[in-house]
Design a protein around this motif. Structure first.
Motif, PDB file in Angstrom:
ATOM      1  N   SER A  18      13.809   0.900   5.317  1.00 41.85           N
ATOM      2  CA  SER A  18      14.545   1.959   6.520  1.00 41.85           C
ATOM      3  C   SER A  18      12.940   2.533   7.469  1.00 41.85           C
ATOM      4  CB  SER A  18      15.465   2.847   5.629  1.00 41.85           C
ATOM      5  OG  SER A  18      14.068   3.990   4.340  1.00 41.85           O
ATOM      6  N   GLY A  21       8.812   1.727   7.907  1.00 44.35           N
ATOM      7  CA  GLY A  21       8.480   0.657   7.620  1.00 44.35           C
ATOM      8  C   GLY A  21       9.601  -0.348   8.824  1.00 44.35           C
ATOM      9  N   ALA A  39      11.428  -4.153  -0.359  1.00 47.59           N
ATOM     10  CA  ALA A  39      11.556  -3.028  -0.931  1.00 47.59           C
ATOM     11  C   ALA A  39      12.532  -3.403  -2.018  1.00 47.59           C
ATOM     12  CB  ALA A  39      12.460  -2.305   0.684  1.00 47.59           C
ATOM     13  N   ARG A  40      12.957  -2.192  -2.296  1.00 42.98           N
ATOM     14  CA  ARG A  40      14.735  -2.490  -3.429  1.00 42.98           C
ATOM     15  C   ARG A  40      15.190  -2.747  -3.006  1.00 42.98           C
ATOM     16  NH1 ARG A  40      13.547   2.568  -6.032  1.00 42.98           N
ATOM     17  NH2 ARG A  40      14.097   3.617  -4.138  1.00 42.98           N
ATOM     18  N   SER A  41      15.785  -2.836  -1.974  1.00 45.54           N
ATOM     19  CA  SER A  41      17.262  -2.822  -1.571  1.00 45.54           C
ATOM     20  C   SER A  41      17.592  -4.193  -1.076  1.00 45.54           C
ATOM     21  CB  SER A  41      17.510  -1.512  -0.013  1.00 45.54           C
ATOM     22  OG  SER A  41      17.537  -0.490  -0.807  1.00 45.54           O
ATOM     23  N   LEU A  60      10.887  -6.685  -3.621  1.00 45.68           N
ATOM     24  CA  LEU A  60      10.680  -6.097  -5.167  1.00 45.68           C
ATOM     25  C   LEU A  60      10.827  -4.423  -5.547  1.00 45.68           C
ATOM     26  CD1 LEU A  60       7.688  -4.220  -3.550  1.00 45.68           C
ATOM     27  CD2 LEU A  60       7.386  -6.526  -3.263  1.00 45.68           C
ATOM     28  N   ASP A  61      10.100  -3.963  -6.656  1.00 47.95           N
ATOM     29  CA  ASP A  61       9.751  -2.568  -6.830  1.00 47.95           C
ATOM     30  C   ASP A  61       7.971  -2.515  -7.160  1.00 47.95           C
ATOM     31  OD1 ASP A  61       9.677  -0.091  -8.118  1.00 47.95           O
ATOM     32  OD2 ASP A  61      11.713  -0.038  -9.132  1.00 47.95           O
ATOM     33  N   THR A  63       6.867   0.102  -7.648  1.00 48.20           N
ATOM     34  CA  THR A  63       6.373   1.029  -9.659  1.00 48.20           C
ATOM     35  C   THR A  63       6.719  -0.216 -10.718  1.00 48.20           C
ATOM     36  OG1 THR A  63       8.760   1.318 -10.057  1.00 48.20           O
ATOM     37  CG2 THR A  63       7.877   2.409  -8.677  1.00 48.20           C
ATOM     38  N   GLY A  90       7.420   4.953   0.320  1.00 52.49           N
ATOM     39  CA  GLY A  90       6.849   5.666  -0.295  1.00 52.49           C
ATOM     40  C   GLY A  90       8.400   6.796  -1.209  1.00 52.49           C
ATOM     41  N   SER A 140      -0.327  10.046   5.292  1.00 44.06           N
ATOM     42  CA  SER A 140       0.539  11.398   5.728  1.00 44.06           C
ATOM     43  C   SER A 140      -0.893  12.525   6.346  1.00 44.06           C
ATOM     44  CB  SER A 140       1.564  12.149   4.815  1.00 44.06           C
ATOM     45  OG  SER A 140       2.076  13.068   5.633  1.00 44.06           O
ATOM     46  N   PRO A 183       0.936   9.388   9.613  1.00 44.60           N
ATOM     47  CA  PRO A 183       2.575  10.351  10.651  1.00 44.60           C
ATOM     48  C   PRO A 183       2.646  11.674  10.236  1.00 44.60           C
ATOM     49  CG  PRO A 183       3.223   8.330   9.170  1.00 44.60           C
ATOM     50  CD  PRO A 183       1.915   8.672   8.739  1.00 44.60           C
ATOM     51  N   GLY A 184       2.465  12.251  11.037  1.00 41.76           N
ATOM     52  CA  GLY A 184       2.985  13.683  11.124  1.00 41.76           C
ATOM     53  C   GLY A 184       4.724  13.503  11.044  1.00 41.76           C
ATOM     54  N   VAL A 186       9.199  12.069  11.401  1.00 43.01           N
ATOM     55  CA  VAL A 186       9.739  11.260  11.570  1.00 43.01           C
ATOM     56  C   VAL A 186      10.535  11.455  10.871  1.00 43.01           C
ATOM     57  CG1 VAL A 186       9.100   8.758  12.180  1.00 43.01           C
ATOM     58  CG2 VAL A 186       6.809   9.965  12.045  1.00 43.01           C
ATOM     59  N   THR A 188      13.658  10.018   9.604  1.00 45.91           N
ATOM     60  CA  THR A 188      14.478   9.104   8.441  1.00 45.91           C
ATOM     61  C   THR A 188      15.442   9.488   7.835  1.00 45.91           C
ATOM     62  OG1 THR A 188      12.036   9.243   7.217  1.00 45.91           O
ATOM     63  CG2 THR A 188      11.971   8.256   9.688  1.00 45.91           C
ATOM     64  N   MET A 190      14.312   9.855   5.264  1.00 50.16           N
ATOM     65  CA  MET A 190      13.093  10.750   3.900  1.00 50.16           C
ATOM     66  C   MET A 190      13.188  12.089   4.396  1.00 50.16           C
ATOM     67  SD  MET A 190       8.891   9.849   3.587  1.00 50.16           S
ATOM     68  CE  MET A 190       9.705   8.735   2.399  1.00 50.16           C
ATOM     69  N   THR A 191      12.906  12.169   5.989  1.00 51.38           N
ATOM     70  CA  THR A 191      12.934  13.999   6.371  1.00 51.38           C
ATOM     71  C   THR A 191      14.702  14.176   6.402  1.00 51.38           C
ATOM     72  OG1 THR A 191      13.096  12.809   8.301  1.00 51.38           O
ATOM     73  CG2 THR A 191      10.945  13.750   7.282  1.00 51.38           C
TER      74      THR A 191
HETATM   75  N1  LIG Z   1       8.870  10.068   7.985  1.00 40.44           N
HETATM   76  C1  LIG Z   1       7.665  11.101   8.145  1.00 40.44           C
HETATM   77  O1  LIG Z   1       8.164  12.095   8.404  1.00 40.44           O
HETATM   78  C2  LIG Z   1       6.484  10.980   6.844  1.00 40.44           C
HETATM   79  C3  LIG Z   1       5.655  11.863   7.220  1.00 40.44           C
HETATM   80  C4  LIG Z   1       4.648  11.567   7.136  1.00 40.44           C
HETATM   81  C5  LIG Z   1       4.019   9.990   5.683  1.00 40.44           C
HETATM   82  N2  LIG Z   1       5.195   9.110   5.881  1.00 40.44           N
HETATM   83  C6  LIG Z   1       5.204   8.275   4.994  1.00 40.44           C
HETATM   84  O2  LIG Z   1       5.972   6.846   5.885  1.00 40.44           O
HETATM   85  C7  LIG Z   1       6.174   6.260   4.820  1.00 40.44           C
HETATM   86  C8  LIG Z   1       7.361   5.821   4.985  1.00 40.44           C
HETATM   87  O3  LIG Z   1       8.678   6.699   5.364  1.00 40.44           O
HETATM   88  P1  LIG Z   1       9.775   6.876   5.511  1.00 40.44           P
HETATM   89  O4  LIG Z   1       9.804   8.239   6.504  1.00 40.44           O
HETATM   90  O5  LIG Z   1      10.012   5.555   6.672  1.00 40.44           O
HETATM   91  O6  LIG Z   1      10.965   6.581   4.863  1.00 40.44           O
HETATM   92  P2  LIG Z   1      11.893   6.167   3.820  1.00 40.44           P
HETATM   93  O7  LIG Z   1      12.593   5.523   5.676  1.00 40.44           O
HETATM   94  O8  LIG Z   1      12.524   6.456   2.699  1.00 40.44           O
HETATM   95  O9  LIG Z   1      11.416   4.636   4.065  1.00 40.44           O
HETATM   96  C9  LIG Z   1      10.748   4.846   2.423  1.00 40.44           C
HETATM   97  C10 LIG Z   1      10.370   3.267   2.116  1.00 40.44           C
HETATM   98  O10 LIG Z   1      10.256   2.881   0.698  1.00 40.44           O
HETATM   99  C11 LIG Z   1      10.763   2.585   0.069  1.00 40.44           C
HETATM  100  N3  LIG Z   1      10.463   2.179  -0.913  1.00 40.44           N
HETATM  101  C12 LIG Z   1      10.614   3.490  -1.972  1.00 40.44           C
HETATM  102  N4  LIG Z   1      10.338   2.947  -3.227  1.00 40.44           N
HETATM  103  C13 LIG Z   1       9.910   1.668  -3.258  1.00 40.44           C
HETATM  104  C14 LIG Z   1       9.605   1.751  -4.277  1.00 40.44           C
HETATM  105  N5  LIG Z   1       9.951   1.928  -5.776  1.00 40.44           N
HETATM  106  N6  LIG Z   1       9.199  -0.174  -4.074  1.00 40.44           N
HETATM  107  C15 LIG Z   1       9.701  -0.776  -3.097  1.00 40.44           C
HETATM  108  N7  LIG Z   1       9.914   0.196  -2.412  1.00 40.44           N
HETATM  109  C16 LIG Z   1      10.523   1.152  -2.111  1.00 40.44           C
HETATM  110  C17 LIG Z   1      12.165   2.124   0.483  1.00 40.44           C
HETATM  111  O11 LIG Z   1      13.105   1.249  -0.045  1.00 40.44           O
HETATM  112  P3  LIG Z   1      13.883   1.185  -1.016  1.00 40.44           P
HETATM  113  O12 LIG Z   1      14.378   2.585  -1.252  1.00 40.44           O
HETATM  114  O13 LIG Z   1      14.755   0.071  -0.597  1.00 40.44           O
HETATM  115  O14 LIG Z   1      13.203   0.960  -2.159  1.00 40.44           O
HETATM  116  C18 LIG Z   1      12.293   2.475   2.366  1.00 40.44           C
HETATM  117  O15 LIG Z   1      12.264   0.931   2.864  1.00 40.44           O
HETATM  118  C19 LIG Z   1       6.200   7.137   3.321  1.00 40.44           C
HETATM  119  O16 LIG Z   1       4.569   6.109   2.710  1.00 40.44           O
HETATM  120  C20 LIG Z   1       5.901   7.816   3.706  1.00 40.44           C
HETATM  121  O17 LIG Z   1       5.581   8.545   2.942  1.00 40.44           O
HETATM  122  C21 LIG Z   1       6.710   9.421   6.501  1.00 40.44           C
END
Ligand SMILES: NC(=O)c1ccc[n+]([C@@H]2O[C@H](COP(=O)([O-])OP(=O)(O)OC[C@H]3O[C@@H](n4cnc5c(N)ncnc54)[C@H](OP(=O)(O)O)[C@@H]3O)[C@@H](O)[C@H]2O)c1
Length: 254
Positions: A18, A21, A39-41, A60-61, A63, A90, A140, A183-184, A186, A188, A190-191
């Motif tokens: 998601s 990435g 990723a895990r999904s 993969l996971d 952790t 993340g 970040s 990144p700032g 984004v 997704t 996550m946010t």
């Molecule tokens: N979005 C923002 O504003 C922002 C800002 C600064 C930095 N970041 C960083 O950018 C990166 C991507 O963030 P995003 O916003 O794209 O978040 P996201 O959409 O939540 O994506 C996170 C990804 O990490 C994977 N993940 C989580 N736990 C995992 C595990 N144990 N093993 C393997 N994969 C795992 C998730 O997939 P599964 O759940 O399928 O495993 C997902 O593919 C992160 O490191 C985040 O901290 C994001």
């Protein structure tokens, strides 16, 4: 943007199910011989795999050390190591004081920091042997200084920024490139849970474009958007009293 796209032979994007990435993997597909997405999904990865002929999914996971080792073996990291490895996995958990739950902190460190170490431990030895390769770790702008409600997250990202600084000189000497992506905000999954204002919120496609451009240029730090990243970076050099005054005025005001 770079005029002539460099072609990577094999890219491995971890955290590709998601968000940033996923978009970065899609942007890389036309520029690479093969893109491996993890990723895990598994279901979301398979959906991504169906979008381009050269995308292969390997769940993969991060952790779970055994899971990372098994995935690395399937990919053939030892004999055919990807030349580009992005670690975007993340976890963001907002925490409020004083009711801190140690589990939130442990989970954040396990995914955001220790998970990166697991992947680096699999790919750096073969890259060093070949004296080539490029790894990018996703930290970040939240790692530049401690931020309110971010006590479980910011320290993990600060640790990644420090990790990259710590290992860069030796990796340079081995012919291996490291980038740190900061990144700032984004938009997704996550946010999407955030209830607070997110200044200069970007689309993941735009973030992916900036990241791929930075990778082409082999930038050490890929921080964006500038209008958020630069002022936050500047706070690193700010006297503590000024920084805490600003946080009280700008972030904690009701
Ligand atoms: N979005 C923002 O504003 C922002 C800002 C600064 C930095 N970041 C960083 O950018 C990166 C991507 O963030 P995003 O916003 O794209 O978040 P996201 O959409 O939540 O994506 C996170 C990804 O990490 C994977 N993940 C989580 N736990 C995992 C595990 N144990 N093993 C393997 N994969 C795992 C998730 O997939 P599964 O759940 O399928 O495993 C997902 O593919 C992160 O490191 C985040 O901290 C994001």
């Amino acid at each position: 943007m770079a005029d002539k796209p460099e072609r990577w032979r094999r890219a491995w994007v971890i955290g590709a199910s998601s968000g940033i990435g996923r978009e970065t993997a899609l942007k890389l597909a036309p520029l690479c011989g093969e893109v491996i997405v993890s990723a895990r999904s598994a279901g979301k990865l398979q959906e991504l795999e169906s979008l381009a002929d050269n995308i292969t999914s390997i769940p993969l996971d991060v952790t779970d050390a055994a899971s990372v080792k098994t995935a690395a073996k399937k990919i053939g990291v030892g004999s055919n190591c990807p030349d580009l490895v992005l670690i975007s996995s993340g976890l963001w958990k907002q925490v409020r004081i004083p009711g801190l739950d140690p589990a939130d902190f442990k989970a954040s460190m396990d995914v955001n920091f220790n998970g990166v170490i697991e992947v680096l431990s699999a790919v750096l030895p073969p890259m060093a042997d070949r004296q080539s390769g490029h790894v990018a770790i996703f930290a970040s702008v939240a790692g530049y200084r401690g931020l309110p409600n971010s006590a479980a997250y910011s320290p993990t990202k600060a640790a990644l920024i420090n990790l990259a600084e710590s290992i860069k000189p030796q990796l340079d000497a081995m012919g291996v490139t490291i980038s740190v992506v900061n990144p700032g905000f984004v938009d997704t999954p996550m946010t999407s849970v955030n209830k607070f204002p997110m200044p200069f919120l970007m689309e993941p496609e735009e973030a992916a474009e900036i990241i791929v451009d930075g990778l082409h240029k082999r930038k050490y730090e890929i921080a964006f958007p500038r209008r958020l990243a630069w002022p936050l970076k500047f706070t690193r050099a700010m006297p503590n009293a000024v920084y805490f005054w600003l946080v009280r005025k700008l972030v904690l005001r009701k």
